[in-house]
Design a protein around this motif. Structure first.
Motif, short mmCIF file in Angstrom:
data_model
loop_
_atom_site.label_atom_id
_atom_site.label_comp_id
_atom_site.label_asym_id
_atom_site.label_seq_id
_atom_site.Cartn_x
_atom_site.Cartn_y
_atom_site.Cartn_z
N GLY A 145 0.80 -1.22 0.00
CA GLY A 145 0.00 0.00 0.00
C GLY A 145 0.83 1.27 0.00
O GLY A 145 0.37 2.32 -0.46
N ASN A 146 2.07 1.16 0.49
CA ASN A 146 2.97 2.32 0.48
C ASN A 146 4.05 2.19 -0.59
O ASN A 146 4.46 3.17 -1.21
N VAL A 147 4.49 0.97 -0.79
CA VAL A 147 5.55 0.68 -1.74
C VAL A 147 5.11 -0.56 -2.52
O VAL A 147 4.44 -1.43 -1.97
N ALA A 148 5.50 -0.63 -3.80
CA ALA A 148 5.24 -1.84 -4.58
C ALA A 148 6.48 -2.18 -5.38
O ALA A 148 7.23 -1.29 -5.80
N LYS A 149 6.72 -3.46 -5.56
CA LYS A 149 7.93 -3.90 -6.22
C LYS A 149 7.66 -4.99 -7.25
O LYS A 149 6.64 -5.69 -7.18
N TYR A 150 8.61 -5.14 -8.16
CA TYR A 150 8.60 -6.16 -9.20
C TYR A 150 9.88 -6.95 -9.09
O TYR A 150 10.94 -6.38 -8.85
N ARG A 151 9.76 -8.28 -9.27
CA ARG A 151 10.96 -9.11 -9.25
C ARG A 151 10.84 -10.20 -10.30
O ARG A 151 9.80 -10.86 -10.42
N ARG A 152 11.87 -10.37 -11.06
CA ARG A 152 11.97 -11.51 -12.00
C ARG A 152 13.43 -11.90 -12.05
O ARG A 152 14.24 -11.19 -12.66
N GLY A 153 13.77 -12.99 -11.42
CA GLY A 153 15.17 -13.40 -11.38
C GLY A 153 16.00 -12.29 -10.77
O GLY A 153 15.70 -11.82 -9.67
N ASN A 154 17.00 -11.84 -11.50
CA ASN A 154 17.88 -10.79 -10.98
C ASN A 154 17.33 -9.38 -11.19
O ASN A 154 17.93 -8.42 -10.74
N VAL A 155 16.24 -9.29 -11.94
CA VAL A 155 15.63 -7.97 -12.18
C VAL A 155 14.72 -7.65 -10.99
O VAL A 155 13.86 -8.45 -10.63
N HIS A 156 14.92 -6.50 -10.40
CA HIS A 156 14.22 -6.17 -9.17
C HIS A 156 14.12 -4.65 -9.13
O HIS A 156 15.13 -3.97 -9.09
N HIS A 157 12.89 -4.13 -9.16
CA HIS A 157 12.76 -2.67 -9.12
C HIS A 157 11.41 -2.27 -8.54
O HIS A 157 10.50 -3.08 -8.43
N ALA A 158 11.30 -0.99 -8.21
CA ALA A 158 10.04 -0.46 -7.70
C ALA A 158 9.02 -0.40 -8.84
O ALA A 158 9.38 -0.23 -10.01
N LEU A 159 7.75 -0.56 -8.50
CA LEU A 159 6.66 -0.34 -9.45
C LEU A 159 6.15 1.08 -9.27
O LEU A 159 5.99 1.55 -8.14
N LEU A 193 -3.15 -7.48 -15.95
CA LEU A 193 -3.28 -6.10 -16.44
C LEU A 193 -3.09 -5.10 -15.31
O LEU A 193 -2.62 -3.97 -15.54
N TYR A 194 -3.42 -5.49 -14.08
CA TYR A 194 -3.19 -4.59 -12.94
C TYR A 194 -1.70 -4.48 -12.64
O TYR A 194 -1.22 -3.44 -12.17
N GLY A 195 -0.96 -5.55 -12.90
CA GLY A 195 0.49 -5.48 -12.80
C GLY A 195 1.05 -4.45 -13.77
O GLY A 195 1.94 -3.66 -13.42
N MET A 196 0.51 -4.44 -14.98
CA MET A 196 0.98 -3.48 -15.98
C MET A 196 0.52 -2.06 -15.67
O MET A 196 1.21 -1.10 -16.01
N LEU A 197 -0.62 -1.93 -15.00
CA LEU A 197 -1.03 -0.61 -14.52
C LEU A 197 -0.04 -0.13 -13.46
O LEU A 197 0.44 1.01 -13.52
N ALA A 218 -5.54 -8.78 -3.49
CA ALA A 218 -4.08 -8.84 -3.61
C ALA A 218 -3.54 -7.68 -4.46
O ALA A 218 -2.40 -7.25 -4.27
N LEU A 219 -4.39 -7.18 -5.36
CA LEU A 219 -3.92 -6.15 -6.29
C LEU A 219 -3.96 -4.76 -5.67
O LEU A 219 -3.21 -3.87 -6.09
N VAL A 220 -4.80 -4.57 -4.66
CA VAL A 220 -4.99 -3.24 -4.07
C VAL A 220 -3.69 -2.69 -3.47
O VAL A 220 -3.29 -1.55 -3.78
N PRO A 221 -2.97 -3.45 -2.63
CA PRO A 221 -1.73 -2.89 -2.04
C PRO A 221 -0.62 -2.70 -3.08
O PRO A 221 0.31 -1.92 -2.86
N ILE A 222 -0.72 -3.42 -4.20
CA ILE A 222 0.26 -3.25 -5.28
C ILE A 222 -0.03 -1.95 -6.03
O ILE A 222 0.85 -1.12 -6.24
N ILE A 223 -1.30 -1.77 -6.39
CA ILE A 223 -1.69 -0.55 -7.13
C ILE A 223 -1.42 0.69 -6.27
O ILE A 223 -0.82 1.66 -6.74
N ARG A 224 -1.85 0.64 -5.02
CA ARG A 224 -1.65 1.81 -4.14
C ARG A 224 -0.17 2.03 -3.85
O ARG A 224 0.31 3.17 -3.82
N GLY A 225 0.56 0.96 -3.66
CA GLY A 225 1.99 1.08 -3.40
C GLY A 225 2.74 1.66 -4.59
O GLY A 225 3.80 2.28 -4.43
N ALA A 226 2.18 1.49 -5.79
CA ALA A 226 2.79 2.05 -7.00
C ALA A 226 2.30 3.46 -7.29
O ALA A 226 2.68 4.05 -8.30
N GLY A 227 1.45 3.99 -6.41
CA GLY A 227 0.97 5.37 -6.58
C GLY A 227 -0.37 5.46 -7.28
O GLY A 227 -0.82 6.57 -7.62
#
Lengths: 272, 272
Positions: free
Chosen positions: B143-157, B205-209, B229-238
């Protein structure tokens, strides 16, 4: 513009070499697109004057340049017909290229897009490759056999029997593909006859048809480069692909692809 | 059935532990689904009596069992609300589970599906994870922060600014989500106001949002486990996520998510 002409004779050995080349070069082109995927690139608007919306990314153009360069070096006598850079005439064998099929999906960060590459002999595409670089998947075929490869996973592609349209999973990229009026009404009839309808997919849904998880694909307004690469994959997996009137699909237009030949017949009747 | 209750207080430390646990267990559950993905499994039909079609694979049930077992072992005092096995009451903190969101996509061999896992505190989901195991991607947030991870790729959403609805990419799983009549008409108005509309996507599609490549998602008929599950991701990403009337989205229904708050306001006016 690409058109029909007398078929150029190709040996089995040449056909194998063309397919191997196509898989390799689709991989290189795909790799180049990943540098742009999910990057906030500048999107140009090819159709701005006509009011339409057809995003073209640098990725699209860069991938087609890689493919054209490789063809010119290896098969300088061949023609090339690409979405981005048009037609170069050749000896009657023409590479048909969609560097990124599903540019709107690509732009949206979604996964159902791919690099398409076919070789047209004047009458039909004799080999075809669909490559999704993000998932590292290859779907390819020569009209007789079709295969799937992802890393160490490597197997034949085979459509599934479905029996009847009312048990079929129907897929299409989106309802906006169909012209309002008769065409849209025909698709709606097909959709009502199917078990369920999935939207979204572009080239990727034909890969799933060839793999036996989608039964029917019906789309419209397709260009030769949207469909040619998929034809030898679908046919190689045992499927059927024609226009909505049952004719050759090589020049695009309204396309119907099915796994089960009985379902193709049913679908043609509904669309006709 | 899941309902609102007084919010359970959770320390920052607990919240971090819950999120870490959720990411790990979504990974395990996702891994288990891959054994069924693109296999010709038996599909059961939960809604056969009501005439609807809601495929449930063994994958779906197996993944939920893995998640339930892990929660019972680590947090036996917590409640669980899952798509497949219903509600188990707890201490006011409830794990909300959709083992495979996008089962139709999964059945069709397509890629836009994922494992969804949230923790609801009685008032809102305080952490959420969306995991796509085939592509090995994780989207997660608090809800405050959201992140993406794929193998070694790791960044904020981070969502993107869009400025106005007429520049927005709108996404929805499909037009069949909307009830005929007012709801469908409202979505059609939104679609006409957007730059383009993409169908297909489910949770992905919410991941891509959240990643800034889709501007608006509008769906209907959602269950709590489809959206929590998508709400804290969307909000964490702004981003912003509410119902179509601007209220709390935790119980599902008609959902509107946007990257740009200005566009949320515009879209609510059109949908209202």
């Amino acid at each position: 513009m690409l058109g029909y002409s007398e078929a150029v004779a190709v040996t089995d050995e040449d056909r194998r070499a063309f397919l191997e080349f196509a898989v390799a070069i689709a991989g290189e082109a795909g790799e180049s697109t990943l540098g742009f995927f999910r990057q906030a690139v500048q999107v140009e608007n090819k159709l701005i004057d006509s009011g339409g919306f057809d995003p073209v990314t640098e990725a699209d153009r860069g991938a087609e340049r890689i493919i054209r360069k490789a063809i010119a070096a290896r098969f300088p006598e061949h023609g090339i017909c690409g979405e981005e850079y048009g037609l170069k005439e050749g000896n009657g064998l023409t590479w048909v290229v969609d560097p990124i099929d599903g540019t709107r999906a690509f732009m949206s960060g979604m996964l159902h897009w791919g690099v398409l590459l076919a070789l047209f002999d004047g009458q039909e595409p004799i080999i075809g490759v669909m490559h999704q670089p993000f998932t590292n998947e290859y779907f390819y075929g020569d009209g007789n056999v079709a295969k799937y490869r992802r890393g160490n996973v490597h197997h034949a592609l085979r459509v599934r029997a479905c029996g009847s349209l009312d048990a079929a999973v129907l897929a299409a990229t989106g309802p906006q593909l169909f012209a309002p009026g008769d065409q849209r009404a025909a698709f709606d009839r097909l959709s009502e006859s199917a078990l369920l309808t999935r939207f979204g997919g572009d080239c990727y849904l034909y890969g799933m048809l060839a793999m036996g998880f989608v039964d029917v694909a019906a789309e419209a307004g397709m260009n030769p480069y949207d469909i040619q690469a998929l034809v030898p994959i679908i046919r190689g997996a045992g499927g059927t692909v024609t226009t909505w009137t049952g004719s050759d699909p090589s020049m695009g237009g309204a396309i119907l692809a099915t796994g089960d030949p009985l379902v193709h017949k049913q679908a043609l009747e509904i669309l006709g």
